[in-house]
Design a protein around this motif. Structure first.
Motif, short mmCIF file in Angstrom:
data_model
loop_
_atom_site.label_atom_id
_atom_site.label_comp_id
_atom_site.label_asym_id
_atom_site.label_seq_id
_atom_site.Cartn_x
_atom_site.Cartn_y
_atom_site.Cartn_z
N ILE A 40 0.87 -1.18 0.00
CA ILE A 40 0.00 0.00 0.00
C ILE A 40 0.91 1.23 0.00
O ILE A 40 1.83 1.33 0.81
CB ILE A 40 -0.92 0.02 1.23
N TYR A 41 0.65 2.15 -0.90
CA TYR A 41 1.54 3.30 -1.04
C TYR A 41 0.73 4.55 -1.39
O TYR A 41 -0.46 4.49 -1.70
CB TYR A 41 2.59 3.05 -2.14
N GLY A 42 1.39 5.68 -1.36
CA GLY A 42 0.74 6.92 -1.75
C GLY A 42 1.48 8.13 -1.23
O GLY A 42 2.61 8.04 -0.73
N TYR A 43 0.86 9.27 -1.34
CA TYR A 43 1.42 10.50 -0.79
C TYR A 43 0.34 11.55 -0.64
O TYR A 43 -0.72 11.49 -1.25
CB TYR A 43 2.57 11.04 -1.64
N ALA A 44 0.62 12.51 0.24
CA ALA A 44 -0.19 13.72 0.37
C ALA A 44 0.65 14.86 -0.19
O ALA A 44 1.81 15.02 0.20
CB ALA A 44 -0.57 13.98 1.82
N LYS A 45 0.08 15.64 -1.10
CA LYS A 45 0.83 16.71 -1.74
C LYS A 45 0.02 18.00 -1.71
O LYS A 45 -1.16 18.02 -2.07
CB LYS A 45 1.17 16.36 -3.19
N LEU A 46 0.66 19.08 -1.28
CA LEU A 46 0.07 20.41 -1.33
C LEU A 46 0.74 21.18 -2.45
O LEU A 46 1.97 21.27 -2.50
CB LEU A 46 0.27 21.15 -0.01
N ASP A 47 -0.06 21.77 -3.35
CA ASP A 47 0.44 22.67 -4.39
C ASP A 47 0.07 24.10 -4.02
O ASP A 47 -1.10 24.39 -3.70
CB ASP A 47 -0.16 22.32 -5.74
N ILE A 344 14.76 14.86 4.01
CA ILE A 344 14.81 13.54 4.61
C ILE A 344 14.03 12.59 3.71
O ILE A 344 13.29 13.01 2.83
CB ILE A 344 14.22 13.50 6.04
N ARG A 345 14.19 11.31 3.96
CA ARG A 345 13.51 10.30 3.17
C ARG A 345 11.99 10.49 3.26
O ARG A 345 11.44 10.73 4.33
CB ARG A 345 13.89 8.91 3.68
N ASN A 346 11.34 10.39 2.11
CA ASN A 346 9.87 10.45 1.99
C ASN A 346 9.29 11.84 2.18
O ASN A 346 8.06 12.00 2.22
CB ASN A 346 9.18 9.47 2.94
N VAL A 347 10.11 12.85 2.28
CA VAL A 347 9.64 14.24 2.32
C VAL A 347 10.28 14.97 1.15
O VAL A 347 11.50 14.97 1.00
CB VAL A 347 10.00 14.94 3.64
N THR A 348 9.45 15.60 0.32
CA THR A 348 9.96 16.30 -0.86
C THR A 348 9.36 17.69 -0.94
O THR A 348 8.15 17.86 -0.79
CB THR A 348 9.61 15.52 -2.15
N TYR A 349 10.22 18.68 -1.19
CA TYR A 349 9.79 20.06 -1.40
C TYR A 349 10.19 20.48 -2.81
O TYR A 349 11.08 19.88 -3.43
CB TYR A 349 10.46 21.00 -0.40
N GLY A 350 9.55 21.53 -3.32
CA GLY A 350 9.93 22.02 -4.64
C GLY A 350 9.44 23.43 -4.89
O GLY A 350 8.41 23.85 -4.35
N ILE A 351 10.18 24.16 -5.73
CA ILE A 351 9.76 25.48 -6.20
C ILE A 351 9.97 25.52 -7.71
O ILE A 351 10.89 24.90 -8.23
CB ILE A 351 10.55 26.62 -5.51
N GLU A 352 9.11 26.28 -8.40
CA GLU A 352 9.15 26.25 -9.87
C GLU A 352 8.62 27.54 -10.46
O GLU A 352 7.67 28.14 -9.94
CB GLU A 352 8.30 25.07 -10.36
N LEU A 371 4.10 30.70 -10.90
CA LEU A 371 5.04 30.38 -9.84
C LEU A 371 4.38 29.34 -8.94
O LEU A 371 3.21 29.48 -8.57
CB LEU A 371 5.40 31.63 -9.03
N GLN A 372 5.12 28.29 -8.61
CA GLN A 372 4.50 27.19 -7.90
C GLN A 372 5.46 26.56 -6.90
O GLN A 372 6.67 26.46 -7.15
CB GLN A 372 4.02 26.13 -8.89
N GLY A 373 4.92 26.14 -5.78
CA GLY A 373 5.69 25.38 -4.80
C GLY A 373 4.93 24.14 -4.41
O GLY A 373 3.73 24.00 -4.68
N MET A 374 5.61 23.19 -3.80
CA MET A 374 4.94 21.97 -3.37
C MET A 374 5.57 21.44 -2.09
O MET A 374 6.74 21.67 -1.79
CB MET A 374 5.02 20.89 -4.43
N VAL A 375 4.73 20.74 -1.34
CA VAL A 375 5.16 19.97 -0.18
C VAL A 375 4.54 18.59 -0.34
O VAL A 375 3.32 18.46 -0.48
CB VAL A 375 4.69 20.61 1.13
N MET A 376 5.38 17.53 -0.34
CA MET A 376 4.86 16.18 -0.55
C MET A 376 5.42 15.24 0.51
O MET A 376 6.62 15.19 0.75
CB MET A 376 5.24 15.68 -1.95
N TYR A 377 4.49 14.49 1.14
CA TYR A 377 4.84 13.49 2.13
C TYR A 377 4.40 12.11 1.62
O TYR A 377 3.22 11.88 1.42
CB TYR A 377 4.16 13.79 3.45
#
Length: 379
Positions: A40-47, A344-352, A371-377
């Motif tokens: 079972i896998y997945g993620y929560a992502k905020l844009d 850290i593992r399984n946490v990803t940030y981004g700016i674009e 302009l966009q940013g993200m936070v993904m767990y």
């Protein structure tokens, strides 16, 4: 990496190719039931999105770009979590091979807010049946983007129902004719045959490549109406893509796609696959061409990517026949610059920063900056 782990890694990442930049090995909750392993896998992502110009939507809608002679409100902020994803895979030894299944969904249904099916397929002994990435598209020429809409110009890897057989690097598939490729007409479209796609993918010494072909039959039939008539035409498409690791932490990638009647098999296509000539009543195909180019370089805990994509349709004959207005979209372009990192593992940030433009047949054009940013767990 075995095929099961490859499918799981792809499942974590959107069609925007975040798999290229997410660090570490993907994790999942694993269950053992008899001979079957289930993950079972997945993620929560905020844009977090700010459109400097026109409001381009939850994911870039290039049709919303205002032309230079059009006025509209500027400056729009959007926050959403619709790309958040949940899925599971199974693997069971069966008949000397592995029986694998995948079911996955996200919340981008209806443009955002409704749960929708992304993948639902099984695979055994090289035969795949269900809904997953089109056999025509690939990810080698795809530049990583935070926005959910890929850059235009790729061989489209969108998901659709299909029956596919794969042996080593070669695969052939029969695919849904009314989904990804698009219909030539809004009404009276008729599909008698599935779309046929073929693909070969290989690699050597840090250089990976793929070549795809597509053949389809486009039809319309208005039998029984006051405008009774019918006709058909064949459409085709070719796609080439490659990625090369040219230095430590540096990857170049690119793709080229062309076809006649290719329609939505070209990512970000500006036009339908065909049009009905009002003078002759014949169905005429529309040719379109696209390409991408990009570079990704490691920097600190993440990667910097600069990428470009373009898709253009040849609408001159359609406009001359009076079947398409001279205000119709003819070309889409996009440039992305982003930095995506994992502290850290399984946490990803981004700016674009994404620069998008469109041009219509009569020569008018327009552009928009997002302009966009993200936070993904991930889990």
């Amino acid at each position: 990496m075995n095929n099961h782990k490859k499918f799981r890694l792809i499942g974590f990442c959107s069609v925007s190719a975040l798999a290229l930049v997410v660090q570490g090995t993907a994790q999942a909750y694993t269950l053992e039931v008899g001979d079957t392993t289930a993950d079972i896998y997945g993620y929560a992502k905020l844009d977090l999105i700010y459109d400097v110009d026109a409001d381009l939507g939850n994911t870039v809608n290039r049709n919303a770009i205002l032309l230079d002679d059009q006025a509209g409100p500027e400056g729009h902020t959007t926050l959403h979590a619709y790309q958040s994803r949940l899925g599971f895979t199974t693997s069971t030894p069966a008949g000397g091979s592995e029986l694998k299944t995948t079911i996955e969904g996200d919340f981008f249904g209806g443009g955002g807010g409704s749960f929708r099916l992304r993948h639902a397929y099984g695979e055994w002994s090289g035969l795949l049946g269900g809904q997953t990435w089109s056999n025509f598209g690939g990810f080698l020429g795809m530049n990583p983007t935070i926005d959910f809409t890929p850059q235009p110009g790729l061989g489209n890897a969108g998901r659709q129902a299909q029956l596919r057989y794969t042996v080593e690097g070669f695969s052939v598939a029969l695919e849904d004719p009314e989904n990804l490729g698009g219909s030539p007409l809004a009404d009276a479209t008729k599909s008698q045959l599935p779309d046929l796609t073929l693909r070969y993918q290989g690699g050597v010494d840090g250089f990976d490549y793929g070549a795809s072909a597509m053949l389809r039959r486009l039809q319309y039939d208005t039998t029984g109406t006051t405008d009774s008539g019918k006709d058909s035409a064949f459409g085709w498409g070719l796609a080439l893509e490659a990625s090369a690791r040219v230095a430590e932490g540096v990857t170049l990638r690119g793709s080229l796609t062309h076809g006649d009647g290719i329609g939505g098999y070209l990512e970000g296509t500006p036009a339908a696959p065909a049009y009905l000539d009002p003078a002759t009543g014949e169905l005429e195909t529309i040719s379109a061409t696209g390409g991408t180019l990009g570079i990704t370089a490691a920097a600190g805990p993440g990667n910097v990517t600069l990428g470009y994509g373009v898709a253009r349709a040849d609408l001159d004959e359609a406009v001359a026949a009076g079947a398409v207005a001279d205000s119709a979209n003819e070309k889409f372009q996009a440039v992305h610059l982003n930095y995506i990192w994992s502290p850290i593992r399984n946490v990803t940030y981004g700016i674009e920063a994404g620069y998008h433009s469109r041009q219509v047949v009569d020569g008018r054009d327009g552009d928009a900056l997002r302009l966009q940013g993200m936070v993904m767990y991930r889990f």
